[in-house]
Design an enzyme around this catalytic site. Structure first.
Site, PDB file in Angstrom:
ATOM      1  N   HIS A 199       0.844  -1.095  -0.216  1.00 35.14           N
ATOM      2  CA  HIS A 199       0.128  -0.037   0.070  1.00 35.14           C
ATOM      3  C   HIS A 199       0.940   1.259   0.087  1.00 35.14           C
ATOM      4  CE1 HIS A 199      -2.882   3.227   1.786  1.00 35.14           C
ATOM      5  NE2 HIS A 199      -3.985   2.007   1.432  1.00 35.14           N
ATOM      6  N   ASP A 259       3.211  -4.939   8.088  1.00 32.39           N
ATOM      7  CA  ASP A 259       1.958  -4.001   8.032  1.00 32.39           C
ATOM      8  C   ASP A 259       0.690  -4.871   7.970  1.00 32.39           C
ATOM      9  OD1 ASP A 259      -0.454  -2.736   7.153  1.00 32.39           O
ATOM     10  OD2 ASP A 259       0.490  -1.587   5.328  1.00 32.39           O
ATOM     11  N   GLN A 276      -4.525  -5.202   7.135  1.00 33.64           N
ATOM     12  CA  GLN A 276      -5.504  -6.065   6.368  1.00 33.64           C
ATOM     13  C   GLN A 276      -5.487  -7.395   6.875  1.00 33.64           C
ATOM     14  OE1 GLN A 276      -7.678  -5.191   4.295  1.00 33.64           O
ATOM     15  NE2 GLN A 276      -7.110  -2.912   4.119  1.00 33.64           N
ATOM     16  N   LYS A 298     -10.289  -0.685  10.863  1.00 31.99           N
ATOM     17  CA  LYS A 298     -10.727  -1.792   9.942  1.00 31.99           C
ATOM     18  C   LYS A 298     -11.070  -3.349  10.913  1.00 31.99           C
ATOM     19  CE  LYS A 298      -7.189  -0.276   6.744  1.00 31.99           C
ATOM     20  NZ  LYS A 298      -8.013   0.084   5.560  1.00 31.99           N
ATOM     21  N   CYS A 339      -4.900   2.465  -3.525  1.00 28.00           N
ATOM     22  CA  CYS A 339      -3.467   2.940  -3.123  1.00 28.00           C
ATOM     23  C   CYS A 339      -2.275   1.771  -3.191  1.00 28.00           C
ATOM     24  CB  CYS A 339      -3.604   3.221  -1.536  1.00 28.00           C
ATOM     25  SG  CYS A 339      -4.408   4.630  -1.393  1.00 28.00           S
TER      26      CYS A 339
END
Lengths: 405, 138
Positions: free
Chosen positions: A122, A199, A202, A225, A363
């Site tokens: 991203h 990261d 997600q 999220k 993104c």
């Protein structure tokens, strides 16, 4: 046995019409909806507990501090870490990555150093490193993809040099839903003593994450999220980096003593949380973790995985559909295109049927360049989505395909 | 025909579909297919309108004191919207173009595309068409 109706009832926003149709929310990769327990936690905090934390001697301040720190505990045990101090509350994933990049720039990176990223990244896990590299003659090296769009881990030994100072990779591709094999990356990194940043924006909403077992140096994610509020996220630091990461911002509430010549900082997470933090957000983040725990993240993965499999099966039946990342190891996300049609058109018409999807480059422009496309239509699930919704989506997608052709 | 006359004509045309948004969008898609295409040599990076999720190329020129617009877009709904705008504004005097209120967009039910969150750049398109017209006013 989990009752799906019982779950859906906890999300008031789902009970509405959009353009005359029942809302179908398939944009959970962008942000998930919030259960009533999280919404009420925020409101209750301001109604009954609001006070500034970590400094007041009065009861209300102690109460707010307790709630804030209790949330940090809840989060730490959720990720299987004994020391809650390793979890810093930040503004979100982007903020967390920037804090690491700016901190490492101060006392760790040297001009000309190299950072390894993956093709999946991203923009928020590219730009902070790119900025540093541009200013310091550094270099970004990119893990390429295999033909099936999984990461080419075999490339790692060739990418690593003596100048490699960090591997920063996404745990789950926000565009394709494919899950990175962090263990493989970690094994290679350990051989050369290179720290790893994951990261988890997600991955954290969809799968069980044991940070003790994962044993990475930095892990970042966002509450919004994960059924929590916006504007709050996490930066997890390994024990080593908790003591070594340089501060990128400073201010009130994080000091032992200050004179105009010198400042002595507190230790632990607080050092990285200057100023008044998003207290209500942090408290509600803990409540979001409680929501997840009541169902269990393993069960959530199972429910969402079933939805992914079902949707992929249905999409595969349509000859006009091009699916990306055709891999079973996915976390909640499917990206596709209708052959010869622009994702914007597909998304615009689906919205008219009350179906919220994401269209565009998500993104991840470098990934789009690799796939040689402008964008995709992305559907992403949360625990409250159902097979009925997928059926309705497929029915309307067929209609959209007819309209556009 | 004046800008207002053409707006009226488009309103009447869309009125036929009543509340049937599917028919309305099908018509918009058909209009997109009839868009006067930009000469490929003008389909350049600098003629791309920024702020669009789909790419829109717009070329403006002044012929016999009237603005002539040609365009292309890679998304068909966007193309339909560009086609409608071109039908209204192309072949009009720059002075009239910059004054045009374009209220018909609301009337025919495409107002949602004027919202900045739609990221389709209908607003950017109108701005670009008007700025180009302004540049030709002496």
């Amino acid at each position: 046995m989990i009752d799906q109706n019982n779950i859906r009832e906890q999300f008031p926003i789902l009970n509405q019409k959009v353009n005359g149709y029942n809302l179908i929310y398939f944009d959970n990769g962008a942000t998930s909806q919030k259960p009533i327990s999280v919404i009420e936690r925020i409101s209750d905090y301001y109604k009954h507990s609001n006070s500034n934390i970590h400094r007041g001697v009065h009861s209300l301040s102690r109460h707010a501090t307790d709630l804030f720190e209790k949330s940090r505990h809840t989060i730490a045990s959720y990720f299987n870490i004994n020391n809650p101090q390793q979890f810093i509350f930040t503004g979100g994933t982007t903020d967390s990555i920037n804090m690491v990049a700016q901190g490492l720039a101060k006392n760790y990176f040297k001009p000309g150093d190299e950072i390894i990223l993956s093709t999946y990244e991203h923009h928020s896990n590219i730009l902070p490193w790119q900025l540093w590299a541009q200013e310091n003659g550094g270099k970004l090296k990119i893990i390429p993809l295999n033909n099936d769009q999984t990461l080419d881990y075999n490339s790692l030994p060739n990418l690593i040099t003596k100048k490699t100072k960090l591997i920063a990779v996404t745990h789950v591709s926000n565009t394709l839903g494919l899950i990175s094999d962090i263990e493989k990356i970690k094994t290679e990194a350990t051989k050369h003593n290179i720290p790893v940043l994951v990261d988890g924006a997600q991955s954290a909403p969809h799968m069980a994450i044991d940070l003790k077992k994962l044993d990475v140096d930095f892990f970042v994610c966002s509450a919004h999220k994960m059924y929590g509020p916006t504007g709050i996220g996490l930066l997890y630091l390994s024990e080593k980096w908790l003591n070594h990461l340089a501060l990128s911002k400073t201010g009130g509430g994080i000091i032992k003593s200050v004179s105009f010549e010198k400042t002595e900082y507190v230790e632990g997470a607080l050092k990285f949380e200057p100023g008044t933090p998003h207290i209500a957000g942090a408290v509600a983040f803990g409540e979001a973790i409680n929501f997840i725990n009541r169902i269990s993240i393993e069960k959530i993965f199972e429910i969402e995985n079933e939805l992914v499999q079902y949707a992929q099966e249905k999409l595969n039946e349509l000859p006009e559909i091009m699916m990306y990342g055709k891999n079973t190891h996915k976390a909640g996300v499917i990206s596709f295109n209708v052959k010869n049609q622009h994702p914007f058109d597909v998304g615009t018409l689906l919205d008219k049927y009350g179906i919220a999807v994401r269209t565009g480059h998500h993104c991840t422009q470098p990934l789009m360049q690799h796939l040689n496309i402008q964008g995709t239509v992305r559907i992403s699930f949360a625990v409250y989505n159902t097979k009925n919704e997928i059926d309705f989506f497929i029915e309307k997608l067929k209609k959209v395909i007819t309209m556009l052709s | 025909m004046t800008i207002e006359d053409i707006e009226k004509e488009i309103i009447d045309e869309f009125d036929l579909f009543g509340e049937d948004w599917e028919a309305k969008y099908e018509h918009l898609i058909d209009l997109g297919k009839s868009l006067p295409l930009i000469n490929p040599e003008y389909k350049t990076e600098e003629n791309i309108i920024k702020g669009c999720q789909s790419r829109v190329w717009l070329f403006s020129e002044l012929i016999n004191d009237k603005m002539i617009y040609t365009a292309d877009a890679d998304a068909i709904i966007t193309k339909g919207m560009v086609a409608v705008l071109i039908r209204v504004l192309s072949n009009q005097k720059p002075e009239d173009i910059i004054k045009a209120k374009l209220e018909f967009i609301d009337v025919i039910g495409l107002k949602e595309h004027l919202s900045p969150t739609r990221a389709n750049g209908l607003v950017s398109m109108i701005t670009k068409m008007k700025t180009d017209a302004l540049a030709f006013i002496k």
